[in-house]
Motif scaffolding. Structure first.
Motif, PDB file in Angstrom:
ATOM      1  N   LYS A  96     -20.435 -40.830 -40.661  1.00 46.50           N
ATOM      2  CA  LYS A  96     -19.575 -41.329 -41.742  1.00 46.50           C
ATOM      3  C   LYS A  96     -20.019 -40.778 -43.089  1.00 46.50           C
ATOM      4  CE  LYS A  96     -21.909 -45.726 -42.593  1.00 46.50           C
ATOM      5  NZ  LYS A  96     -21.736 -47.167 -42.651  1.00 46.50           N
ATOM      6  N   MET A  97     -19.026 -40.617 -43.948  1.00 49.57           N
ATOM      7  CA  MET A  97     -19.227 -40.171 -45.323  1.00 49.57           C
ATOM      8  C   MET A  97     -18.580 -41.221 -46.217  1.00 49.57           C
ATOM      9  SD  MET A  97     -17.603 -36.846 -47.270  1.00 49.57           S
ATOM     10  CE  MET A  97     -17.756 -35.868 -45.831  1.00 49.57           C
ATOM     11  N   ILE A  98     -19.225 -41.525 -47.326  1.00 49.52           N
ATOM     12  CA  ILE A  98     -18.711 -42.536 -48.249  1.00 49.52           C
ATOM     13  C   ILE A  98     -18.266 -41.858 -49.536  1.00 49.52           C
ATOM     14  CG2 ILE A  98     -19.287 -44.596 -49.585  1.00 49.52           C
ATOM     15  CD1 ILE A  98     -21.333 -45.234 -47.344  1.00 49.52           C
ATOM     16  N   ILE A  99     -17.071 -42.206 -49.981  1.00 51.24           N
ATOM     17  CA  ILE A  99     -16.534 -41.707 -51.253  1.00 51.24           C
ATOM     18  C   ILE A  99     -16.473 -42.900 -52.193  1.00 51.24           C
ATOM     19  CG2 ILE A  99     -14.645 -40.527 -52.402  1.00 51.24           C
ATOM     20  CD1 ILE A  99     -13.805 -39.485 -49.622  1.00 51.24           C
ATOM     21  N   ARG A 100     -17.286 -42.850 -53.252  1.00 48.25           N
ATOM     22  CA  ARG A 100     -17.440 -43.974 -54.169  1.00 48.25           C
ATOM     23  C   ARG A 100     -16.976 -43.583 -55.573  1.00 48.25           C
ATOM     24  NH1 ARG A 100     -20.581 -47.933 -53.055  1.00 48.25           N
ATOM     25  NH2 ARG A 100     -21.819 -46.758 -51.547  1.00 48.25           N
ATOM     26  N   PHE A 149     -19.939 -38.611 -53.608  1.00 51.31           N
ATOM     27  CA  PHE A 149     -19.894 -38.464 -52.160  1.00 51.31           C
ATOM     28  C   PHE A 149     -21.278 -38.730 -51.599  1.00 51.31           C
ATOM     29  CE2 PHE A 149     -16.592 -35.839 -53.937  1.00 51.31           C
ATOM     30  CZ  PHE A 149     -15.504 -36.119 -53.132  1.00 51.31           C
ATOM     31  N   GLU A 150     -21.366 -39.622 -50.609  1.00 54.04           N
ATOM     32  CA  GLU A 150     -22.637 -39.942 -49.980  1.00 54.04           C
ATOM     33  C   GLU A 150     -22.600 -39.525 -48.520  1.00 54.04           C
ATOM     34  OE1 GLU A 150     -23.361 -44.098 -50.522  1.00 54.04           O
ATOM     35  OE2 GLU A 150     -23.230 -43.966 -52.694  1.00 54.04           O
ATOM     36  N   SER A 151     -23.705 -39.009 -48.020  1.00 54.48           N
ATOM     37  CA  SER A 151     -23.874 -38.613 -46.614  1.00 54.48           C
ATOM     38  C   SER A 151     -22.909 -37.510 -46.194  1.00 54.48           C
ATOM     39  CB  SER A 151     -23.717 -39.820 -45.689  1.00 54.48           C
ATOM     40  OG  SER A 151     -24.600 -40.839 -46.050  1.00 54.48           O
ATOM     41  N   ALA A 152     -22.616 -36.593 -47.072  1.00 50.14           N
ATOM     42  CA  ALA A 152     -21.725 -35.485 -46.739  1.00 50.14           C
ATOM     43  C   ALA A 152     -22.556 -34.281 -46.298  1.00 50.14           C
ATOM     44  CB  ALA A 152     -20.881 -35.105 -47.950  1.00 50.14           C
ATOM     45  N   PRO A 153     -22.081 -33.512 -45.317  1.00 53.32           N
ATOM     46  CA  PRO A 153     -22.777 -32.275 -44.957  1.00 53.32           C
ATOM     47  C   PRO A 153     -22.825 -31.346 -46.171  1.00 53.32           C
ATOM     48  CG  PRO A 153     -21.078 -32.810 -43.344  1.00 53.32           C
ATOM     49  CD  PRO A 153     -20.917 -33.752 -44.480  1.00 53.32           C
ATOM     50  N   PRO A 154     -23.973 -30.735 -46.440  1.00 50.43           N
ATOM     51  CA  PRO A 154     -24.128 -29.932 -47.671  1.00 50.43           C
ATOM     52  C   PRO A 154     -23.082 -28.833 -47.860  1.00 50.43           C
ATOM     53  CG  PRO A 154     -26.240 -30.230 -46.594  1.00 50.43           C
ATOM     54  CD  PRO A 154     -25.216 -30.785 -45.669  1.00 50.43           C
ATOM     55  N   LYS A 155     -22.762 -28.076 -46.816  1.00 46.81           N
ATOM     56  CA  LYS A 155     -21.792 -26.984 -46.963  1.00 46.81           C
ATOM     57  C   LYS A 155     -20.397 -27.527 -47.260  1.00 46.81           C
ATOM     58  CE  LYS A 155     -24.237 -23.679 -44.103  1.00 46.81           C
ATOM     59  NZ  LYS A 155     -24.208 -22.854 -42.901  1.00 46.81           N
ATOM     60  N   VAL A 156     -20.060 -28.650 -46.653  1.00 45.50           N
ATOM     61  CA  VAL A 156     -18.761 -29.275 -46.905  1.00 45.50           C
ATOM     62  C   VAL A 156     -18.722 -29.814 -48.332  1.00 45.50           C
ATOM     63  CG1 VAL A 156     -17.198 -31.135 -46.219  1.00 45.50           C
ATOM     64  CG2 VAL A 156     -18.429 -29.845 -44.473  1.00 45.50           C
ATOM     65  N   LEU A 157     -19.816 -30.413 -48.778  1.00 45.74           N
ATOM     66  CA  LEU A 157     -19.877 -30.977 -50.130  1.00 45.74           C
ATOM     67  C   LEU A 157     -19.689 -29.900 -51.191  1.00 45.74           C
ATOM     68  CD1 LEU A 157     -20.280 -33.477 -51.853  1.00 45.74           C
ATOM     69  CD2 LEU A 157     -22.740 -33.072 -51.743  1.00 45.74           C
ATOM     70  N   VAL A 158     -20.240 -28.727 -50.973  1.00 43.08           N
ATOM     71  CA  VAL A 158     -20.068 -27.624 -51.931  1.00 43.08           C
ATOM     72  C   VAL A 158     -18.587 -27.274 -52.060  1.00 43.08           C
ATOM     73  CG1 VAL A 158     -20.500 -25.170 -52.303  1.00 43.08           C
ATOM     74  CG2 VAL A 158     -22.370 -26.667 -51.658  1.00 43.08           C
ATOM     75  N   ASP A 159     -17.901 -27.137 -50.913  1.00 40.21           N
ATOM     76  CA  ASP A 159     -16.474 -26.794 -50.957  1.00 40.21           C
ATOM     77  C   ASP A 159     -15.632 -27.926 -51.562  1.00 40.21           C
ATOM     78  OD1 ASP A 159     -16.825 -24.292 -49.998  1.00 40.21           O
ATOM     79  OD2 ASP A 159     -16.134 -24.711 -47.959  1.00 40.21           O
TER      80      ASP A 159
END
Length: 133
Positions: A104-108, A116-126
């Motif tokens: 799970k990923m949290i969007i706050r 964004f919390e607990s997001a995969p790093p490569k996805v978070l960059v995009d």
């Protein structure tokens, strides 16, 4: 009389020399600064970016798109109070190894942006690139 005519000629010549310079002080080419019709400038100094306002809905849509782009499957999205929880898992990549565990990923929301919390790093960059951060 001669002096008066001479002074008048000089004044007239100076008037023609000054007039083109005074005419060049306008906006030029009719382009103005945008204030003529109630418009306001919305940009700051050169090199400074505009402030982006990102809504939770926009952040959720972009998150889904980027997860799918990186090979994840979005299982579901839930709203819990004021945060969005995105459940996703890794796809099998066509190798017959099955699906990955559900994560799970949290969007706050934050006062000036979305976190964004607990997001995969490569996805978070995009995600950050798509949202303009």
């Amino acid at each position: 009389m001669r002096r008066a005519k001479f002074a008048a000629a000089i004044a007239l010549a100076l008037g023609f020399m000054i007039a083109p310079g005074a005419a060049a002080q306008g906006h030029g080419h009719g382009k103005g600064h945008g204030h003529e019709h109630g418009e306001h400038e919305e940009h700051g100094p050169p090199g400074h970016g505009k402030k982006h306002v990102v809504t939770m809905d926009r952040a959720t849509v972009v998150t889904r798109e980027m997860l799918v782009k990186h090979g994840y499957e979005v299982v579901r999205v839930e709203r819990v109070r004021d945060v969005q929880v995105v459940y996703y898992r890794r796809g099998n990549r066509g190798r017959g190894r099955g699906w990955g565990p559900v994560e799970k990923m949290i969007i706050r929301p934050a006062p000036d942006r979305v976190i964004f919390e607990s997001a995969p790093p490569k996805v978070l960059v995009d995600i950050n690139v798509q949202l303009g951060f």
